[in-house]
Design a protein around this motif. Sequence first.
Motif, PDB file in Angstrom:
ATOM      1  N   LEU A 146     -24.977  25.120   6.092  1.00 21.03           N
ATOM      2  CA  LEU A 146     -25.229  25.416   4.572  1.00 21.03           C
ATOM      3  C   LEU A 146     -23.750  24.990   4.106  1.00 21.03           C
ATOM      4  O   LEU A 146     -23.780  24.535   2.938  1.00 21.03           O
ATOM      5  CB  LEU A 146     -25.659  27.043   4.389  1.00 21.03           C
ATOM      6  N   PRO A 147     -22.403  25.334   4.546  1.00 21.07           N
ATOM      7  CA  PRO A 147     -21.359  24.776   3.991  1.00 21.07           C
ATOM      8  C   PRO A 147     -20.970  23.215   3.740  1.00 21.07           C
ATOM      9  O   PRO A 147     -20.893  22.963   2.804  1.00 21.07           O
ATOM     10  CB  PRO A 147     -20.251  25.436   4.953  1.00 21.07           C
ATOM     11  N   ILE A 148     -21.660  22.524   4.667  1.00 18.19           N
ATOM     12  CA  ILE A 148     -21.634  21.152   4.529  1.00 18.19           C
ATOM     13  C   ILE A 148     -22.788  20.593   3.573  1.00 18.19           C
ATOM     14  O   ILE A 148     -22.425  19.685   3.013  1.00 18.19           O
ATOM     15  CB  ILE A 148     -21.903  20.687   6.143  1.00 18.19           C
ATOM     16  N   VAL A 149     -23.827  21.285   3.592  1.00 22.17           N
ATOM     17  CA  VAL A 149     -24.745  20.902   2.661  1.00 22.17           C
ATOM     18  C   VAL A 149     -24.100  21.090   1.039  1.00 22.17           C
ATOM     19  O   VAL A 149     -24.398  20.383   0.087  1.00 22.17           O
ATOM     20  CB  VAL A 149     -26.116  21.971   2.744  1.00 22.17           C
ATOM     21  N   VAL A 151     -21.030  21.328   0.222  1.00 19.26           N
ATOM     22  CA  VAL A 151     -19.999  20.264   0.103  1.00 19.26           C
ATOM     23  C   VAL A 151     -20.609  18.939  -0.342  1.00 19.26           C
ATOM     24  O   VAL A 151     -20.222  18.290  -1.220  1.00 19.26           O
ATOM     25  CB  VAL A 151     -18.934  19.920   1.022  1.00 19.26           C
ATOM     26  N   SER A 152     -21.699  18.581   0.152  1.00 16.62           N
ATOM     27  CA  SER A 152     -22.368  17.148   0.093  1.00 16.62           C
ATOM     28  C   SER A 152     -23.076  17.257  -1.322  1.00 16.62           C
ATOM     29  O   SER A 152     -23.083  16.194  -2.073  1.00 16.62           O
ATOM     30  CB  SER A 152     -23.529  17.236   0.988  1.00 16.62           C
ATOM     31  N   GLY A 153     -23.506  18.437  -1.712  1.00  8.13           N
ATOM     32  CA  GLY A 153     -24.100  18.509  -3.056  1.00  8.13           C
ATOM     33  C   GLY A 153     -22.971  18.293  -4.079  1.00  8.13           C
ATOM     34  O   GLY A 153     -23.094  17.768  -5.132  1.00  8.13           O
ATOM     35  N   ALA A 154     -21.835  18.834  -3.864  1.00  9.14           N
ATOM     36  CA  ALA A 154     -20.610  18.629  -4.827  1.00  9.14           C
ATOM     37  C   ALA A 154     -20.095  17.267  -4.990  1.00  9.14           C
ATOM     38  O   ALA A 154     -19.814  16.616  -6.064  1.00  9.14           O
ATOM     39  CB  ALA A 154     -19.464  19.639  -4.492  1.00  9.14           C
ATOM     40  N   ILE A 155     -20.093  16.505  -3.636  1.00  4.93           N
ATOM     41  CA  ILE A 155     -19.735  15.148  -3.804  1.00  4.93           C
ATOM     42  C   ILE A 155     -20.753  14.274  -4.337  1.00  4.93           C
ATOM     43  O   ILE A 155     -20.290  13.223  -5.007  1.00  4.93           O
ATOM     44  CB  ILE A 155     -19.457  14.720  -2.203  1.00  4.93           C
ATOM     45  N   ALA A 156     -22.094  14.484  -3.845  1.00  8.32           N
ATOM     46  CA  ALA A 156     -22.967  13.562  -4.487  1.00  8.32           C
ATOM     47  C   ALA A 156     -23.066  13.489  -5.819  1.00  8.32           C
ATOM     48  O   ALA A 156     -23.615  12.676  -6.619  1.00  8.32           O
ATOM     49  CB  ALA A 156     -24.312  14.004  -3.856  1.00  8.32           C
ATOM     50  N   VAL A 157     -22.773  14.725  -6.607  1.00 10.41           N
ATOM     51  CA  VAL A 157     -23.049  14.652  -8.048  1.00 10.41           C
ATOM     52  C   VAL A 157     -21.920  13.826  -8.756  1.00 10.41           C
ATOM     53  O   VAL A 157     -22.270  13.313 -10.043  1.00 10.41           O
ATOM     54  CB  VAL A 157     -22.665  16.113  -8.614  1.00 10.41           C
ATOM     55  N   VAL A 158     -21.099  12.990  -8.166  1.00 10.29           N
ATOM     56  CA  VAL A 158     -20.384  12.033  -8.581  1.00 10.29           C
ATOM     57  C   VAL A 158     -21.152  10.967  -9.347  1.00 10.29           C
ATOM     58  O   VAL A 158     -20.564  10.088 -10.038  1.00 10.29           O
ATOM     59  CB  VAL A 158     -19.105  11.310  -7.889  1.00 10.29           C
ATOM     60  N   VAL A 211     -31.987  23.774  -0.085  1.00  5.68           N
ATOM     61  CA  VAL A 211     -32.139  23.173  -1.246  1.00  5.68           C
ATOM     62  C   VAL A 211     -31.389  23.741  -2.357  1.00  5.68           C
ATOM     63  O   VAL A 211     -30.686  23.210  -3.127  1.00  5.68           O
ATOM     64  CB  VAL A 211     -33.757  23.278  -1.742  1.00  5.68           C
ATOM     65  N   VAL A 212     -31.345  25.293  -2.467  1.00  5.99           N
ATOM     66  CA  VAL A 212     -30.567  26.041  -3.453  1.00  5.99           C
ATOM     67  C   VAL A 212     -28.994  25.832  -3.103  1.00  5.99           C
ATOM     68  O   VAL A 212     -28.365  25.453  -4.115  1.00  5.99           O
ATOM     69  CB  VAL A 212     -30.928  27.501  -3.393  1.00  5.99           C
ATOM     70  N   THR A 213     -28.654  25.685  -1.831  1.00  5.56           N
ATOM     71  CA  THR A 213     -27.328  25.661  -1.497  1.00  5.56           C
ATOM     72  C   THR A 213     -26.879  24.217  -2.133  1.00  5.56           C
ATOM     73  O   THR A 213     -25.836  23.866  -2.712  1.00  5.56           O
ATOM     74  CB  THR A 213     -27.310  25.656  -0.020  1.00  5.56           C
ATOM     75  N   PHE A 214     -27.819  23.337  -1.889  1.00  4.23           N
ATOM     76  CA  PHE A 214     -27.370  21.926  -2.411  1.00  4.23           C
ATOM     77  C   PHE A 214     -27.060  21.755  -3.720  1.00  4.23           C
ATOM     78  O   PHE A 214     -26.291  21.272  -4.295  1.00  4.23           O
ATOM     79  CB  PHE A 214     -28.195  20.781  -1.716  1.00  4.23           C
ATOM     80  N   VAL A 215     -28.253  22.379  -4.488  1.00  7.79           N
ATOM     81  CA  VAL A 215     -28.213  22.424  -6.021  1.00  7.79           C
ATOM     82  C   VAL A 215     -26.849  23.172  -6.630  1.00  7.79           C
ATOM     83  O   VAL A 215     -26.174  22.899  -7.361  1.00  7.79           O
ATOM     84  CB  VAL A 215     -29.345  23.094  -6.545  1.00  7.79           C
ATOM     85  N   VAL A 216     -26.589  24.638  -5.945  1.00  4.18           N
ATOM     86  CA  VAL A 216     -25.378  25.244  -6.239  1.00  4.18           C
ATOM     87  C   VAL A 216     -24.292  24.266  -6.071  1.00  4.18           C
ATOM     88  O   VAL A 216     -23.365  24.180  -6.970  1.00  4.18           O
ATOM     89  CB  VAL A 216     -25.335  26.500  -5.788  1.00  4.18           C
TER      90      VAL A 216
END
Length: 297
Positions: A146-149, A151-158, A211-216
Amino acid sequence: MGAADSIPGVSGGTIAFITGIYERLITAITSLDPGALTLFRDVGNPSGRRRLYDRLVEMDVPFLLVLGAGIITAVVAVSRVVYLALQQAPGATFAFFFGLIAASAIVLYDQLSLATPGRIAAAVAGFALAFLVSGVTAGANGIHTLPIVFVSGAIAVVAMVLPGVSGAFFLVLLGQYEYLTGTLKAFVDGLFSALVGDRTLLSLVDSGTTVVTFVVGAVVGLVTVAHAIRWALDHYRAATLSFLVSLMVGALRLPVIEMRDHTTTLSPENVAPLVLAIVVGGGVVLLLDLYTDDLSY
């Protein structure tokens, strides 16, 4: 934008530029004020509801909600198609990704000038980082905590705040793309099954949590990564872009490894579909660039 954000090598930010909403999007994101949440305490009276409504309109929240709904709809639809393609023809799909990413890098490098040692150093650092990371993540399984997911969400939003750079590309680089598209498909399928009574909502806990973790992570990225990137672009624009575009070039190692691993022999009948997929992927980006060559990245 959602369709573009689902495909590695194509940027949702570019679509925002094409449709003329890019500056409004950036302004709305950077105008979000957590302090506005305190206005929800007074929704019980008409004047309180009016103050809340006016504040939300001032921050352009209705625009963000409508845009977000469209993005989510497209991401769900397109990611299902891509996931099926990865399952049925992984080699050709990664060849398509190679064409998309390579053409994107070529187009963006045309906008850059590596005229100073700092820019060259940034480009070398970006290439080296992506080359090393893509070698580690290629074919990796089980690194989806979940931590990697998050961080992936935070990075992908660029991809939403930087035209030309794809958020899905970063998911590919981090080795999360296939896992997350599959998880999203499983969650949506399970949700529909639960609505018609074929499954219980408890069966969605695992996929739903991911999914929720990625969205957050993506939401956090909007108010952190977005601001950081804007600051870097404002102060070190050329070096930042050199670093990001070189990331794309270094990351080409990953689709090459995946194509190699999913190709049994280098016979003409096996290589031809890969070449065709590369040409089609590159052609999509070059065609998009042809119709957006008057845009300033």
